[in-house]
Scaffold this motif. Structure first.
Motif, mmCIF file in Angstrom:
data_model
loop_
_atom_site.group_PDB
_atom_site.id
_atom_site.type_symbol
_atom_site.label_atom_id
_atom_site.label_comp_id
_atom_site.label_asym_id
_atom_site.label_seq_id
_atom_site.Cartn_x
_atom_site.Cartn_y
_atom_site.Cartn_z
ATOM 1 N N UNK A 1 -109.259 60.661 30.276
ATOM 2 C CA UNK A 1 -109.070 61.848 29.331
ATOM 3 C C UNK A 1 -109.745 61.159 28.113
ATOM 4 N N UNK A 2 -110.217 62.143 27.169
ATOM 5 C CA UNK A 2 -110.677 61.852 25.991
ATOM 6 C C UNK A 2 -110.512 62.798 24.784
ATOM 7 N N UNK A 3 -110.442 62.464 23.639
ATOM 8 C CA UNK A 3 -110.323 63.188 22.372
ATOM 9 C C UNK A 3 -110.768 62.657 21.000
ATOM 10 N N UNK A 4 -110.723 63.562 20.169
ATOM 11 C CA UNK A 4 -111.202 63.330 19.011
ATOM 12 C C UNK A 4 -109.866 63.603 18.114
ATOM 13 N N UNK A 5 -109.326 62.243 17.755
ATOM 14 C CA UNK A 5 -107.946 62.324 17.130
ATOM 15 C C UNK A 5 -107.850 62.364 15.437
ATOM 16 N N UNK A 6 -107.268 63.177 15.007
ATOM 17 C CA UNK A 6 -107.003 62.863 13.502
ATOM 18 C C UNK A 6 -106.108 61.800 13.043
ATOM 19 N N UNK A 7 -106.104 61.676 11.691
ATOM 20 C CA UNK A 7 -104.921 60.588 11.275
ATOM 21 C C UNK A 7 -103.766 60.721 11.930
ATOM 22 N N UNK A 8 -103.362 62.206 12.119
ATOM 23 C CA UNK A 8 -101.978 62.516 12.415
ATOM 24 C C UNK A 8 -101.963 62.274 13.984
ATOM 25 N N UNK A 9 -102.801 62.556 14.849
ATOM 26 C CA UNK A 9 -102.376 62.649 16.220
ATOM 27 C C UNK A 9 -102.761 61.212 16.916
ATOM 28 N N UNK A 10 -103.530 60.390 16.044
ATOM 29 C CA UNK A 10 -103.976 59.102 16.574
ATOM 30 C C UNK A 10 -102.725 58.138 17.192
ATOM 31 N N UNK A 11 -101.622 58.203 16.459
ATOM 32 C CA UNK A 11 -100.633 57.532 17.069
ATOM 33 C C UNK A 11 -99.908 57.740 18.453
ATOM 34 N N UNK A 12 -100.002 59.283 18.383
ATOM 35 C CA UNK A 12 -99.504 59.789 19.650
ATOM 36 C C UNK A 12 -100.475 59.503 20.913
ATOM 37 N N UNK A 13 -101.778 59.554 20.879
ATOM 38 C CA UNK A 13 -102.810 59.142 21.738
ATOM 39 C C UNK A 13 -102.253 57.636 22.042
ATOM 40 N N UNK A 14 -102.164 56.847 21.015
ATOM 41 C CA UNK A 14 -102.173 55.327 21.314
ATOM 42 C C UNK A 14 -100.738 54.979 22.020
ATOM 43 N N UNK A 15 -99.976 55.858 21.631
ATOM 44 C CA UNK A 15 -98.635 55.697 22.626
ATOM 45 C C UNK A 15 -98.909 55.857 24.049
ATOM 46 N N UNK A 16 -99.753 56.533 24.460
ATOM 47 C CA UNK A 16 -99.832 56.818 25.759
ATOM 48 C C UNK A 16 -101.168 55.915 26.326
ATOM 49 N N UNK A 17 -101.549 55.040 25.684
ATOM 50 C CA UNK A 17 -102.383 54.162 25.958
ATOM 51 C C UNK A 17 -104.017 54.417 25.868
ATOM 52 N N UNK A 18 -104.258 55.644 25.156
ATOM 53 C CA UNK A 18 -105.524 55.766 24.763
ATOM 54 C C UNK A 18 -105.876 54.482 23.979
ATOM 55 N N UNK A 19 -107.416 54.390 23.805
ATOM 56 C CA UNK A 19 -107.674 53.478 22.903
ATOM 57 C C UNK A 19 -108.957 54.008 22.209
ATOM 58 N N UNK A 20 -109.218 53.487 20.875
ATOM 59 C CA UNK A 20 -110.454 53.836 20.094
ATOM 60 C C UNK A 20 -111.388 53.268 20.498
ATOM 61 N N UNK A 21 -112.706 54.007 20.944
ATOM 62 C CA UNK A 21 -113.848 53.276 21.182
ATOM 63 C C UNK A 21 -114.977 53.682 20.176
ATOM 64 N N UNK A 22 -114.483 54.519 19.114
ATOM 65 C CA UNK A 22 -115.597 54.657 18.166
ATOM 66 C C UNK A 22 -114.912 55.670 17.016
ATOM 67 N N UNK A 23 -115.517 55.558 15.948
ATOM 68 C CA UNK A 23 -115.117 56.672 15.058
ATOM 69 C C UNK A 23 -116.274 57.675 14.767
ATOM 70 N N UNK A 24 -116.215 58.784 14.248
ATOM 71 C CA UNK A 24 -117.038 59.629 13.896
ATOM 72 C C UNK A 24 -116.903 60.469 12.354
ATOM 73 N N UNK A 25 -118.107 60.783 11.855
ATOM 74 C CA UNK A 25 -117.801 61.530 10.799
ATOM 75 C C UNK A 25 -118.483 63.042 11.042
ATOM 76 N N UNK A 26 -117.727 64.160 11.039
ATOM 77 C CA UNK A 26 -118.112 65.467 11.389
ATOM 78 C C UNK A 26 -118.144 66.152 10.134
ATOM 79 N N UNK A 27 -118.996 67.151 9.849
ATOM 80 C CA UNK A 27 -119.060 68.010 8.811
ATOM 81 C C UNK A 27 -118.656 69.345 9.056
ATOM 82 N N UNK A 28 -117.924 70.175 8.304
ATOM 83 C CA UNK A 28 -117.634 71.387 8.663
ATOM 84 C C UNK A 28 -117.815 72.470 7.406
ATOM 85 N N UNK A 29 -119.042 73.071 7.357
ATOM 86 C CA UNK A 29 -119.305 73.776 6.095
ATOM 87 C C UNK A 29 -119.319 72.943 5.143
ATOM 88 N N UNK A 30 -119.948 71.744 5.132
ATOM 89 C CA UNK A 30 -120.060 70.655 4.188
ATOM 90 C C UNK A 30 -119.030 69.928 3.691
#
Length: 156
Positions: free
Chosen positions: A114-143
């Motif tokens: 499983x994989x996801x793009x987690x926000x500051x809010x959902x990151x803790x939930x993912x980590x609780x279930x054993x997801x690990x951070x393998x990178x970060x990214x910056x995305x742009x939505x309408x600037x």
């Protein structure tokens, strides 16, 4: 807590869009700028795009005795597309129950990871279930730029 879990249908989309938008507007200002908050919340305004977001994935809905209190989605490729809990029900175990449903579904569908793009809010939930951070990214939505955490869970 007495929750029912079911799969989203087209008739649920307006209520899910409302939950999404009101929750983002309520919680996002804790960690995001006003511009980021408005851009994030605006995603639910385009009904056709939001409906595709909900229905293209397998989206699980949690309901209590009265109404929808959260939802989480998973695509066929193992991407967790959403994890949202209604603003007044955050930190009550609903996200945990939804994530358990996602993981059980993925396992039963024999998805290798499983994989996801987690926000500051959902990151803790993912980590609780054993997801690990393998990178970060910056995305742009309408600037408007957002940092997201790229997380993954691989079965052992």
């Amino acid at each position: 807590m007495n929750l029912n879990i079911r799969i989203a249908e087209a008739s649920d989309v307006p209520a899910l869009a409302e939950l999404y938008q009101t929750t983002v507007l309520e919680i996002a200002p804790q960690k995001y700028s006003p511009e980021q908050t408005q851009m994030w919340a605006s995603f639910a305004v385009d009904t056709a795009i939001f409906q595709e977001f909900i229905l293209k994935a397998t989206t699980f809905i949690a309901t209590d005795e009265t109404e929808i209190v959260g939802f989480a989605g998973i695509a066929e490729n193992g991407r967790v597309t959403a994890t949202y809990v209604r603003k007044d029900r955050i930190r009550q175990g609903i996200g945990t129950i939804l994530m358990e449903e996602i993981i059980k579904y993925a396992y039963n569908q024999k998805m290798p990871h499983l994989y996801a793009e987690a926000s500051e809010f959902s990151l803790g939930l993912f980590q609780k279930f054993g997801f690990y951070i393998y990178d970060t990214e910056i995305v742009s939505r309408h600037g408007v730029e957002f940092q997201r955490y790229l997380v993954e869970l691989i079965w052992h």
